[in-house]
Design a protein around this motif. Structure first.
Motif, short mmCIF file in Angstrom:
data_model
loop_
_atom_site.label_atom_id
_atom_site.label_comp_id
_atom_site.label_asym_id
_atom_site.label_seq_id
_atom_site.Cartn_x
_atom_site.Cartn_y
_atom_site.Cartn_z
N ASN A 1 10.94 -32.96 17.70
CA ASN A 1 11.29 -31.55 17.76
C ASN A 1 10.48 -30.80 18.81
O ASN A 1 10.99 -29.90 19.49
N LYS A 2 9.22 -31.18 18.98
CA LYS A 2 8.40 -30.53 19.99
C LYS A 2 8.96 -30.78 21.38
O LYS A 2 8.98 -29.87 22.23
N GLN A 3 9.43 -31.99 21.63
CA GLN A 3 10.00 -32.31 22.94
C GLN A 3 11.35 -31.62 23.15
O GLN A 3 11.62 -31.05 24.21
N LEU A 4 12.20 -31.64 22.12
CA LEU A 4 13.53 -31.07 22.26
C LEU A 4 13.50 -29.55 22.34
O LEU A 4 14.37 -28.94 22.95
N GLU A 5 12.48 -28.95 21.73
CA GLU A 5 12.35 -27.49 21.74
C GLU A 5 12.28 -26.95 23.16
O GLU A 5 12.74 -25.84 23.44
N ALA A 6 11.70 -27.73 24.06
CA ALA A 6 11.50 -27.27 25.44
C ALA A 6 12.72 -27.53 26.32
O ALA A 6 12.74 -27.10 27.48
N LEU A 7 13.73 -28.21 25.79
CA LEU A 7 14.89 -28.57 26.59
C LEU A 7 16.01 -27.54 26.49
O LEU A 7 16.15 -26.83 25.49
N ASP A 8 16.82 -27.48 27.53
CA ASP A 8 18.05 -26.70 27.50
C ASP A 8 19.02 -27.34 26.50
O ASP A 8 19.02 -28.56 26.33
N PRO A 9 19.84 -26.54 25.81
CA PRO A 9 20.78 -27.12 24.85
C PRO A 9 21.66 -28.24 25.41
O PRO A 9 21.97 -29.20 24.70
N MET A 10 22.03 -28.13 26.67
CA MET A 10 22.82 -29.21 27.28
C MET A 10 22.05 -30.52 27.28
O MET A 10 22.62 -31.59 27.00
N GLU B 1 19.09 -35.95 1.11
CA GLU B 1 19.97 -36.06 -0.05
C GLU B 1 21.36 -36.55 0.34
O GLU B 1 22.00 -37.29 -0.41
N ARG B 2 21.83 -36.12 1.51
CA ARG B 2 23.16 -36.52 1.94
C ARG B 2 23.13 -37.70 2.89
O ARG B 2 24.16 -38.24 3.25
N GLY B 3 21.96 -38.10 3.35
CA GLY B 3 21.83 -39.26 4.22
C GLY B 3 22.31 -39.05 5.63
O GLY B 3 22.87 -39.95 6.25
N VAL B 4 22.14 -37.82 6.18
CA VAL B 4 22.54 -37.56 7.56
C VAL B 4 21.42 -36.82 8.29
O VAL B 4 20.57 -36.17 7.68
N ILE B 5 21.45 -36.92 9.61
CA ILE B 5 20.58 -36.13 10.48
C ILE B 5 21.34 -34.88 10.87
O ILE B 5 22.50 -34.95 11.29
N LYS B 6 20.72 -33.71 10.76
CA LYS B 6 21.32 -32.46 11.19
C LYS B 6 20.67 -32.01 12.48
O LYS B 6 19.44 -31.98 12.58
N ILE B 7 21.49 -31.65 13.45
CA ILE B 7 20.99 -31.23 14.75
C ILE B 7 21.49 -29.83 15.05
O ILE B 7 22.69 -29.56 14.94
N ASN B 8 20.56 -28.95 15.42
CA ASN B 8 20.88 -27.56 15.75
C ASN B 8 20.58 -27.33 17.23
O ASN B 8 19.51 -26.83 17.58
N PRO B 9 21.48 -27.72 18.13
CA PRO B 9 21.16 -27.74 19.56
C PRO B 9 20.87 -26.37 20.17
O PRO B 9 20.17 -26.28 21.17
N LEU B 10 21.40 -25.30 19.57
CA LEU B 10 21.15 -23.96 20.10
C LEU B 10 20.23 -23.17 19.17
O LEU B 10 20.30 -21.94 19.10
N ALA B 11 19.34 -23.86 18.49
CA ALA B 11 18.47 -23.23 17.49
C ALA B 11 17.69 -22.05 18.05
O ALA B 11 17.50 -21.05 17.36
N ASN B 12 17.25 -22.14 19.29
CA ASN B 12 16.39 -21.08 19.83
C ASN B 12 17.13 -20.09 20.72
O ASN B 12 16.49 -19.29 21.41
#
Length: 299
Positions: free
Chosen positions: A50-59, A205-216
């Motif tokens: 998350n620390k690495q992805l936080e600094a990236l553009d959503p694309m 609980e559901r067994g999936v990874i959730k990704i929020n690419p435009l979180a910030n």
């Protein structure tokens, strides 16, 4: 394996079931994920990711996720953020046509605005994307739904409505499509429970990874992207709406109000259930069963 390791496995779960050293991730795969390549992330590695992805553009976040996560889908109600994600993915598809496209999951509650249904067709035509539609179980129309559950179930039993119309269809989608990871349109600027979300989360609980690419991203950034890239959007947004859900629980947003203030206005809720803990709904079903003197269903 040391506690700081991250591992990726292929095949069914080990007969020993020994995942004790894994702090977070696909620790106990559900039936929908047991045959997939499994990603097991320790909490330390998830924090690093998350620390690495936080600094990236959503694309760039999307480029990474498209390659890294198996069985990747996008769950969307065709809100602005989800539409931006669809548009970005279409551009990434053009860069790497050899990779399979990310397909969409749409929960048709049977109570969407007509403008939303029109938008779904416009998006399918514009981006040539496959949309998997999941409705409440055993019904196809609003009339059939109300014959089973009565009129205005969202008023008489809000929790039950959320379960039948949204939570169960989504879990059925995860199971039938064998979803391993899912892109969402959640952003921190939407406030409430979304105010502290990470880019990558584990729904154990559901067994999936959730990704929020435009979180910030802010609403202004999302709107600017939509305008500059001529992304199709819901016609209701030109009528004062900012977040659009079912017609019976969505109103325009007033001057100075939060982006999602028009959802469930006057009610003590900010989410429909699909981003809440599954246990909340398991407990609700158990309570309903006890009241009727029935055997408690498996969660």
């Amino acid at each position: 394996m040391a506690s700081n390791d991250t591992r990726m496995e292929t095949g069914s779960q080990s007969s020993s079931g020994d995942h004790g050293s894994v702090d977070s991730g696909f620790v106990s795969p559900s039936s929908s994920t047991v045959d997939l390549p499994r990603i097991s992330l320790t909490r330390a590695h998830l924090k690093h990711l998350n620390k690495q992805l936080e600094a990236l553009d959503p694309m760039d976040v999307l480029r990474f996720c498209r390659v890294f996560f198996p069985q990747l889908y996008q769950s969307t109600a065709f809100g602005l953020t989800g539409l931006v994600t669809v548009d970005m993915l279409s551009k990434i598809d053009a860069e790497t046509p050899q990779l399979p496209p990310v397909e969409l999951i749409f929960l048709d509650t049977l109570y969407h605005f007509q403008e939303t249904y029109d938008l779904v067709e416009r998006v399918k035509a514009r981006y040539n994307v496959k949309v998997h539609v999941f409705k409440p179980a055993d019904v196809e129309t609003t009339q059939q739904f109300e014959q089973l559950y009565g009129e205005k179930l969202w008023e008489t039993s809000s929790e039950l409505y959320d379960w039948i119309a949204k939570v169960e269809p989504l879990e059925r989608a995860y199971s039938q499509l064998k979803v391993g990871a899912v892109l969402t349109g959640r952003r921190r600027s939407q406030g409430a429970a979304r105010g502290s979300i990470d880019v990558v989360e584990v729904d154990e609980e559901r067994g999936v990874i959730k990704i929020n690419p435009l979180a910030n991203w802010t609403f202004a950034q999302v709107k600017q992207y939509v305008t500059e890239n001529q992304v199709p959007y819901n016609a209701l947004l030109d009528q004062g709406y900012k977040s659009v859900g079912d017609w019976h629980s969505t109103v325009p947003v007033g001057e100075g109000e939060d982006e999602r203030a028009g959802r469930w206005k006057g009610q003590d809720k900010t989410e429909c259930g699909i981003h809440n803990k599954k246990s909340r709904y398991a407990q609700f079903l158990e309570q309903m069963a006890r009241q009727k003197g029935q055997e408690v269903p498996a969660a």
